[in-house]
Design a protein around this motif. Structure first.
Motif, mmCIF file in Angstrom:
data_model
loop_
_atom_site.group_PDB
_atom_site.id
_atom_site.type_symbol
_atom_site.label_atom_id
_atom_site.label_comp_id
_atom_site.label_asym_id
_atom_site.label_seq_id
_atom_site.Cartn_x
_atom_site.Cartn_y
_atom_site.Cartn_z
ATOM 1 N N THR A 1 0.829 -1.203 0.000
ATOM 2 C CA THR A 1 0.000 0.000 0.000
ATOM 3 C C THR A 1 0.868 1.260 0.000
ATOM 4 O OG1 THR A 1 -0.207 -0.125 2.395
ATOM 5 C CG2 THR A 1 -1.969 -1.115 1.093
ATOM 6 N N ALA A 2 2.004 1.219 0.688
ATOM 7 C CA ALA A 2 2.902 2.380 0.705
ATOM 8 C C ALA A 2 3.450 2.650 -0.696
ATOM 9 C CB ALA A 2 4.043 2.151 1.691
ATOM 10 N N SER A 3 3.860 1.602 -1.394
ATOM 11 C CA SER A 3 4.361 1.766 -2.763
ATOM 12 C C SER A 3 3.253 2.261 -3.683
ATOM 13 C CB SER A 3 4.921 0.443 -3.298
ATOM 14 O OG SER A 3 6.061 0.060 -2.571
ATOM 15 N N THR A 4 2.049 1.763 -3.470
ATOM 16 C CA THR A 4 0.906 2.187 -4.285
ATOM 17 C C THR A 4 0.620 3.667 -4.068
ATOM 18 O OG1 THR A 4 -0.038 -0.033 -4.172
ATOM 19 C CG2 THR A 4 -1.530 1.756 -4.798
ATOM 20 N N THR A 5 0.640 4.110 -2.830
ATOM 21 C CA THR A 5 0.394 5.516 -2.524
ATOM 22 C C THR A 5 1.446 6.405 -3.181
ATOM 23 O OG1 THR A 5 -0.695 4.956 -0.441
ATOM 24 C CG2 THR A 5 0.147 7.211 -0.659
ATOM 25 N N ALA A 6 2.715 6.007 -3.109
ATOM 26 C CA ALA A 6 3.792 6.786 -3.741
ATOM 27 C C ALA A 6 3.606 6.830 -5.258
ATOM 28 C CB ALA A 6 5.153 6.193 -3.382
ATOM 29 N N LEU A 7 3.213 5.725 -5.843
ATOM 30 C CA LEU A 7 2.982 5.645 -7.280
ATOM 31 C C LEU A 7 1.824 6.556 -7.689
ATOM 32 C CD1 LEU A 7 3.366 4.275 -10.077
ATOM 33 C CD2 LEU A 7 1.995 2.392 -9.215
ATOM 34 N N ILE A 8 0.737 6.497 -6.947
ATOM 35 C CA ILE A 8 -0.430 7.341 -7.229
ATOM 36 C C ILE A 8 -0.061 8.816 -7.081
ATOM 37 C CG2 ILE A 8 -2.722 8.001 -6.366
ATOM 38 C CD1 ILE A 8 -3.093 4.953 -5.700
ATOM 39 N N ASP A 9 0.700 9.143 -6.050
ATOM 40 C CA ASP A 9 1.141 10.530 -5.836
ATOM 41 C C ASP A 9 1.959 11.036 -7.024
ATOM 42 O OD1 ASP A 9 -0.115 10.573 -3.357
ATOM 43 O OD2 ASP A 9 1.750 10.316 -2.210
ATOM 44 N N ARG A 10 2.894 10.201 -7.530
ATOM 45 C CA ARG A 10 3.719 10.599 -8.677
ATOM 46 C C ARG A 10 2.853 10.853 -9.911
ATOM 47 N NH1 ARG A 10 7.047 6.412 -7.006
ATOM 48 N NH2 ARG A 10 6.384 5.075 -8.728
ATOM 49 N N LEU A 11 1.911 9.937 -10.164
ATOM 50 C CA LEU A 11 1.051 10.085 -11.344
ATOM 51 C C LEU A 11 0.125 11.287 -11.224
ATOM 52 C CD1 LEU A 11 0.238 6.351 -12.102
ATOM 53 C CD2 LEU A 11 1.526 7.939 -13.554
ATOM 54 N N GLU A 12 -0.334 11.569 -10.020
ATOM 55 C CA GLU A 12 -1.189 12.736 -9.819
ATOM 56 C C GLU A 12 -0.376 14.021 -10.015
ATOM 57 O OE1 GLU A 12 -4.718 13.936 -6.808
ATOM 58 O OE2 GLU A 12 -2.817 13.413 -5.852
ATOM 59 N N LYS A 13 0.823 14.052 -9.464
ATOM 60 C CA LYS A 13 1.690 15.230 -9.565
ATOM 61 C C LYS A 13 2.060 15.518 -11.025
ATOM 62 C CE LYS A 13 5.925 17.243 -7.775
ATOM 63 N NZ LYS A 13 7.087 17.083 -6.897
ATOM 64 N N SER A 14 2.246 14.452 -11.825
ATOM 65 C CA SER A 14 2.620 14.641 -13.230
ATOM 66 C C SER A 14 1.416 14.955 -14.117
ATOM 67 C CB SER A 14 3.339 13.397 -13.756
ATOM 68 O OG SER A 14 2.442 12.303 -13.847
#
Length: 181
Positions: free
Chosen positions: A79-92
Protein backbone atom coordinates in the motif's frame (compact mmCIF):
# COMPACT_ATOMS: atom_id res chain seq x y z
CA UNK A 1 10.86 -49.19 -39.29
CA UNK A 2 9.31 -50.52 -36.07
CA UNK A 3 6.34 -48.79 -34.48
CA UNK A 4 8.53 -47.98 -31.46
CA UNK A 5 11.11 -46.09 -33.53
CA UNK A 6 8.34 -44.27 -35.42
CA UNK A 7 6.94 -43.13 -32.08
CA UNK A 8 10.25 -41.64 -31.00
CA UNK A 9 10.75 -40.10 -34.43
CA UNK A 10 7.35 -38.36 -34.20
CA UNK A 11 8.09 -37.33 -30.64
CA UNK A 12 11.42 -35.78 -31.68
CA UNK A 13 9.63 -33.80 -34.40
CA UNK A 14 7.03 -32.61 -31.89
CA UNK A 15 9.72 -31.52 -29.44
CA UNK A 16 11.59 -29.69 -32.20
CA UNK A 17 8.37 -27.97 -33.31
CA UNK A 18 7.55 -27.02 -29.72
CA UNK A 19 11.04 -25.57 -29.21
CA UNK A 20 10.69 -23.57 -32.43
CA UNK A 21 7.35 -22.13 -31.27
CA UNK A 22 8.73 -21.30 -27.81
CA UNK A 23 11.78 -19.60 -29.34
CA UNK A 24 9.50 -17.48 -31.57
CA UNK A 25 7.45 -16.60 -28.48
CA UNK A 26 10.62 -15.63 -26.55
CA UNK A 27 11.80 -13.44 -29.43
CA UNK A 28 8.40 -11.72 -29.55
CA UNK A 29 8.50 -11.17 -25.77
CA UNK A 30 11.99 -9.65 -26.03
CA UNK A 31 10.88 -7.32 -28.85
CA UNK A 32 7.74 -6.36 -26.90
CA UNK A 33 9.80 -5.66 -23.78
CA UNK A 34 12.24 -3.48 -25.74
CA UNK A 35 9.35 -1.54 -27.32
CA UNK A 36 7.76 -0.97 -23.90
CA UNK A 37 11.09 0.25 -22.52
CA UNK A 38 11.45 2.72 -25.41
CA UNK A 39 7.87 3.93 -24.89
CA UNK A 40 8.43 4.40 -21.14
CA UNK A 41 11.61 6.35 -21.85
CA UNK A 42 9.85 8.54 -24.42
CA UNK A 43 7.11 9.28 -21.87
CA UNK A 44 9.57 9.60 -18.93
CA UNK A 45 7.66 6.97 -16.95
CA UNK A 46 8.45 3.87 -14.97
CA UNK A 47 7.01 0.48 -15.83
CA UNK A 48 4.44 0.43 -13.01
CA UNK A 49 3.26 3.92 -13.95
CA UNK A 50 2.57 2.75 -17.51
CA UNK A 51 0.83 -0.37 -16.21
CA UNK A 52 -1.41 1.70 -13.94
CA UNK A 53 -2.40 4.07 -16.73
CA UNK A 54 -3.23 1.15 -19.04
CA UNK A 55 -5.21 -0.49 -16.23
CA UNK A 56 -7.15 2.73 -15.59
CA UNK A 57 -7.95 3.23 -19.27
CA UNK A 58 -9.18 -0.35 -19.67
CA UNK A 59 -11.35 0.03 -16.57
CA UNK A 60 -12.85 3.24 -17.94
CA UNK A 61 -13.60 1.53 -21.29
CA UNK A 62 -15.34 -1.28 -19.38
CA UNK A 63 -17.29 1.15 -17.20
CA UNK A 64 -15.54 0.05 -14.00
CA UNK A 65 -14.19 2.15 -11.16
CA UNK A 66 -10.71 1.73 -9.68
CA UNK A 67 -9.54 2.27 -6.11
CA UNK A 68 -5.99 2.31 -4.74
CA UNK A 69 -6.62 -1.21 -3.40
CA UNK A 70 -7.36 -2.38 -6.94
CA UNK A 71 -4.01 -0.95 -8.09
CA UNK A 72 -2.12 -2.58 -5.20
CA UNK A 73 -3.67 -5.95 -6.02
CA UNK A 74 -3.12 -5.57 -9.76
CA UNK A 75 0.56 -4.76 -9.36
CA UNK A 76 1.13 -6.96 -6.33
CA UNK A 77 2.81 -4.13 -4.41
CA UNK A 78 2.44 -2.73 -0.91
CA UNK A 79 0.00 0.00 0.00
CA UNK A 80 2.90 2.38 0.71
CA UNK A 81 4.36 1.77 -2.76
CA UNK A 82 0.91 2.19 -4.28
CA UNK A 83 0.39 5.52 -2.52
CA UNK A 84 3.79 6.79 -3.74
CA UNK A 85 2.98 5.64 -7.28
CA UNK A 86 -0.43 7.34 -7.23
CA UNK A 87 1.14 10.53 -5.84
CA UNK A 88 3.72 10.60 -8.68
CA UNK A 89 1.05 10.08 -11.34
CA UNK A 90 -1.19 12.74 -9.82
CA UNK A 91 1.69 15.23 -9.57
CA UNK A 92 2.62 14.64 -13.23
CA UNK A 93 -0.99 15.26 -14.30
CA UNK A 94 -1.65 11.69 -15.46
CA UNK A 95 -4.06 10.61 -12.73
CA UNK A 96 -6.94 12.22 -10.87
CA UNK A 97 -8.38 11.22 -7.49
CA UNK A 98 -12.02 11.75 -6.63
CA UNK A 99 -13.96 10.88 -3.51
CA UNK A 100 -15.80 7.58 -3.65
CA UNK A 101 -19.54 8.38 -3.86
CA UNK A 102 -20.62 5.82 -1.24
CA UNK A 103 -17.50 5.19 0.88
CA UNK A 104 -16.10 8.42 2.32
CA UNK A 105 -12.93 6.62 3.44
CA UNK A 106 -11.99 5.68 -0.12
CA UNK A 107 -11.11 7.41 -3.37
CA UNK A 108 -11.58 6.55 -7.02
CA UNK A 109 -8.75 6.86 -9.51
CA UNK A 110 -8.92 7.78 -13.19
CA UNK A 111 -6.44 8.52 -15.93
CA UNK A 112 -6.57 12.14 -17.06
CA UNK A 113 -7.14 13.36 -20.62
CA UNK A 114 -3.41 14.21 -20.69
CA UNK A 115 -2.50 10.60 -19.86
CA UNK A 116 -4.95 9.31 -22.45
CA UNK A 117 -3.52 11.60 -25.15
CA UNK A 118 0.09 10.68 -24.33
CA UNK A 119 -0.59 6.94 -24.19
CA UNK A 120 -2.60 6.98 -27.40
CA UNK A 121 -0.03 9.00 -29.34
CA UNK A 122 2.73 6.67 -28.13
CA UNK A 123 0.84 3.45 -28.85
CA UNK A 124 -1.51 4.18 -31.80
CA UNK A 125 1.08 3.24 -34.44
CA UNK A 126 1.90 0.04 -32.57
CA UNK A 127 -1.79 -0.85 -32.27
CA UNK A 128 -2.31 -0.28 -36.00
CA UNK A 129 0.71 -2.42 -36.93
CA UNK A 130 -0.32 -5.25 -34.62
CA UNK A 131 -3.95 -5.16 -35.79
CA UNK A 132 -2.82 -5.21 -39.41
CA UNK A 133 -0.62 -8.24 -38.72
CA UNK A 134 -3.33 -10.09 -36.80
CA UNK A 135 -6.06 -9.32 -39.32
CA UNK A 136 -4.37 -11.52 -41.91
CA UNK A 137 -5.06 -14.76 -40.06
CA UNK A 138 -7.95 -17.10 -40.69
CA UNK A 139 -10.66 -17.95 -38.18
CA UNK A 140 -9.12 -21.40 -37.66
CA UNK A 141 -5.65 -19.93 -37.13
CA UNK A 142 -7.13 -17.41 -34.70
CA UNK A 143 -8.72 -20.15 -32.59
CA UNK A 144 -5.44 -22.09 -32.54
CA UNK A 145 -3.35 -19.06 -31.58
CA UNK A 146 -5.76 -17.87 -28.88
CA UNK A 147 -6.00 -21.36 -27.43
CA UNK A 148 -2.22 -21.73 -27.40
CA UNK A 149 -1.67 -18.34 -25.75
CA UNK A 150 -4.32 -19.05 -23.11
CA UNK A 151 -2.64 -22.38 -22.31
CA UNK A 152 0.77 -20.66 -22.14
CA UNK A 153 -0.64 -17.98 -19.81
CA UNK A 154 -2.04 -20.66 -17.51
CA UNK A 155 1.29 -22.52 -17.62
CA UNK A 156 3.23 -19.48 -16.39
CA UNK A 157 0.57 -17.67 -14.36
CA UNK A 158 1.26 -19.38 -11.03
CA UNK A 159 5.03 -19.80 -11.34
CA UNK A 160 6.57 -18.43 -8.16
CA UNK A 161 3.31 -18.57 -6.22
CA UNK A 162 3.30 -20.81 -3.14
CA UNK A 163 1.81 -24.20 -3.82
CA UNK A 164 -1.17 -25.02 -1.49
CA UNK A 165 0.61 -28.21 -0.42
CA UNK A 166 3.73 -26.24 0.57
CA UNK A 167 2.76 -23.63 3.08
CA UNK A 168 -0.52 -22.09 2.09
CA UNK A 169 -1.02 -18.60 0.78
CA UNK A 170 2.01 -16.67 2.02
CA UNK A 171 2.93 -13.72 -0.14
CA UNK A 172 -0.14 -13.83 -2.35
CA UNK A 173 -0.34 -11.01 -4.86
CA UNK A 174 -4.00 -10.60 -4.08
CA UNK A 175 -3.71 -10.23 -0.33
CA UNK A 176 -2.69 -6.58 -0.14
CA UNK A 177 -4.38 -4.67 2.65
CA UNK A 178 -6.79 -1.93 1.63
CA UNK A 179 -5.82 1.68 1.27
CA UNK A 180 -7.90 4.32 2.97
CA UNK A 181 -7.20 7.74 1.52
Amino acid sequence: MSSESAFFYDSDKEVARARQVLEALRLYQAADSAMRRRTRQAMSMRENEMLVLSFLMRAREEGETVTPTDIARYLGISTASTTALIDRLEKSGHLARTRHPTDRRSVLLAATAQADDEMRSALDELDERMLSTASGITESQSRTIVSFLERMRRAVDDVGEPHPMHGGNHGSRHGSPSLAD
